[in-house]
Write an enzyme that holds these catalytic residues in place. Structure first.
Site, PDB file in Angstrom:
ATOM      1  N   TYR A  24       4.490  -5.822  20.893  1.00  0.00           N
ATOM      2  CA  TYR A  24       5.923  -6.139  20.943  1.00  0.00           C
ATOM      3  C   TYR A  24       6.692  -5.002  20.312  1.00  0.00           C
ATOM      4  O   TYR A  24       6.339  -4.516  19.241  1.00  0.00           O
ATOM      5  CB  TYR A  24       6.169  -7.447  20.175  1.00  0.00           C
ATOM      6  CG  TYR A  24       7.606  -7.855  20.073  1.00  0.00           C
ATOM      7  CD1 TYR A  24       8.251  -8.426  21.162  1.00  0.00           C
ATOM      8  CD2 TYR A  24       8.315  -7.672  18.901  1.00  0.00           C
ATOM      9  CE1 TYR A  24       9.581  -8.820  21.073  1.00  0.00           C
ATOM     10  CE2 TYR A  24       9.663  -8.058  18.800  1.00  0.00           C
ATOM     11  CZ  TYR A  24      10.271  -8.626  19.898  1.00  0.00           C
ATOM     12  OH  TYR A  24      11.580  -9.010  19.813  1.00  0.00           O
ATOM     13  N   ARG A  37     -14.672  -4.744  -2.657  1.00  0.00           N
ATOM     14  CA  ARG A  37     -14.768  -5.165  -1.247  1.00  0.00           C
ATOM     15  C   ARG A  37     -14.340  -4.063  -0.293  1.00  0.00           C
ATOM     16  O   ARG A  37     -14.479  -4.196   0.914  1.00  0.00           O
ATOM     17  CB  ARG A  37     -13.946  -6.432  -1.008  1.00  0.00           C
ATOM     18  CG  ARG A  37     -14.549  -7.657  -1.689  1.00  0.00           C
ATOM     19  CD  ARG A  37     -13.820  -8.941  -1.357  1.00  0.00           C
ATOM     20  NE  ARG A  37     -12.461  -8.934  -1.882  1.00  0.00           N
ATOM     21  CZ  ARG A  37     -11.381  -9.288  -1.179  1.00  0.00           C
ATOM     22  NH1 ARG A  37     -11.496  -9.686   0.081  1.00  0.00           N
ATOM     23  NH2 ARG A  37     -10.189  -9.266  -1.735  1.00  0.00           N
ATOM     24  N   GLU A  73       0.274  -4.442   1.001  1.00  0.00           N
ATOM     25  CA  GLU A  73       0.920  -3.316   1.677  1.00  0.00           C
ATOM     26  C   GLU A  73       2.445  -3.442   1.616  1.00  0.00           C
ATOM     27  O   GLU A  73       3.145  -2.457   1.378  1.00  0.00           O
ATOM     28  CB  GLU A  73       0.487  -3.229   3.154  1.00  0.00           C
ATOM     29  CG  GLU A  73      -0.981  -2.931   3.354  1.00  0.00           C
ATOM     30  CD  GLU A  73      -1.814  -4.185   3.593  1.00  0.00           C
ATOM     31  OE1 GLU A  73      -2.734  -4.118   4.416  1.00  0.00           O
ATOM     32  OE2 GLU A  73      -1.539  -5.225   2.959  1.00  0.00           O
ATOM     33  N   CYS A  86      -3.264  -6.885   8.265  1.00  0.00           N
ATOM     34  CA  CYS A  86      -3.145  -8.089   9.087  1.00  0.00           C
ATOM     35  C   CYS A  86      -2.144  -7.831  10.218  1.00  0.00           C
ATOM     36  O   CYS A  86      -1.476  -6.801  10.256  1.00  0.00           O
ATOM     37  CB  CYS A  86      -2.705  -9.273   8.231  1.00  0.00           C
ATOM     38  SG  CYS A  86      -0.991  -9.183   7.647  1.00  0.00           S
ATOM     39  N   CYS A  88       1.805  -9.493   1.465  1.00  0.00           N
ATOM     40  CA  CYS A  88       0.574  -8.715   1.395  1.00  0.00           C
ATOM     41  C   CYS A  88       0.789  -7.525   0.468  1.00  0.00           C
ATOM     42  O   CYS A  88       1.917  -7.088   0.233  1.00  0.00           O
ATOM     43  CB  CYS A  88       0.184  -8.219   2.777  1.00  0.00           C
ATOM     44  SG  CYS A  88      -0.195  -9.535   3.949  1.00  0.00           S
TER      45      CYS A  88
END
Length: 146
Positions: free
Chosen positions: A139, A96, A70, A102, A68
């Site tokens: 987690y 956009r 990031e 994610c 990604c």
């Protein structure tokens, strides 16, 4: 439907807005997809270091789960010697706007950069939230290590 934001949610600062603008300029100048088309590079990200330097990255889409934007920006910051990061944002190509990280990115941010502020969308517009608040009851990788 009401979306509850964590207490760390804040309106965007001028620094965070500059980071959004940098991420948008990065993907707008590098995207390989026309409007409405799929491409390999469709997301841009920017990260800010504590010393004020800003680093960018773009995604590398692949069906096996390429990185990604990031993660690319985080790697670029580290490669330049930035070890204390304060803010991160991702935006989509073709106006956009800001895109939320994610699940994989949220886990990585929570594990390695819990105090970084993540620019995200909300019903009232973009906000920044501490990465440690992105995964309630998530987690804890660090706690599971020997």
């Amino acid at each position: 439907m009401t979306t509850l934001l964590p207490p760390s949610a804040l309106p965007l600062s001028k620094v965070e807005q500059a980071l959004v603008d940098l991420a948008r300029k990065t993907i707008d100048s590098t995207t390989d997809a026309g409007p409405g088309e799929d491409g390999i590079h469709t997301m841009g990200a920017a990260v800010r270091a504590a010393d004020g330097r800003m680093f960018t990255g773009v995604n590398l889409y692949h069906f096996t789960g390429g990185p990604c934007a990031e993660l690319v920006a985080l790697g670029a910051a580290r490669a330049a010697g930035a070890t204390e990061l304060t803010h991160i944002v991702a935006v989509g190509n073709h106006a956009r706007g800001v895109k939320n990280p994610c699940g994989r990115d949220r886990q990585i941010l929570a594990d390695h950069y819990p105090n970084i502020r993540v620019v995200m969308t909300s019903p009232g517009g973009p906000v920044s939230i501490l990465a440690s608040d992105l995964l309630p009851l998530g987690y804890d990788y660090n706690a599971e290590q020997l």
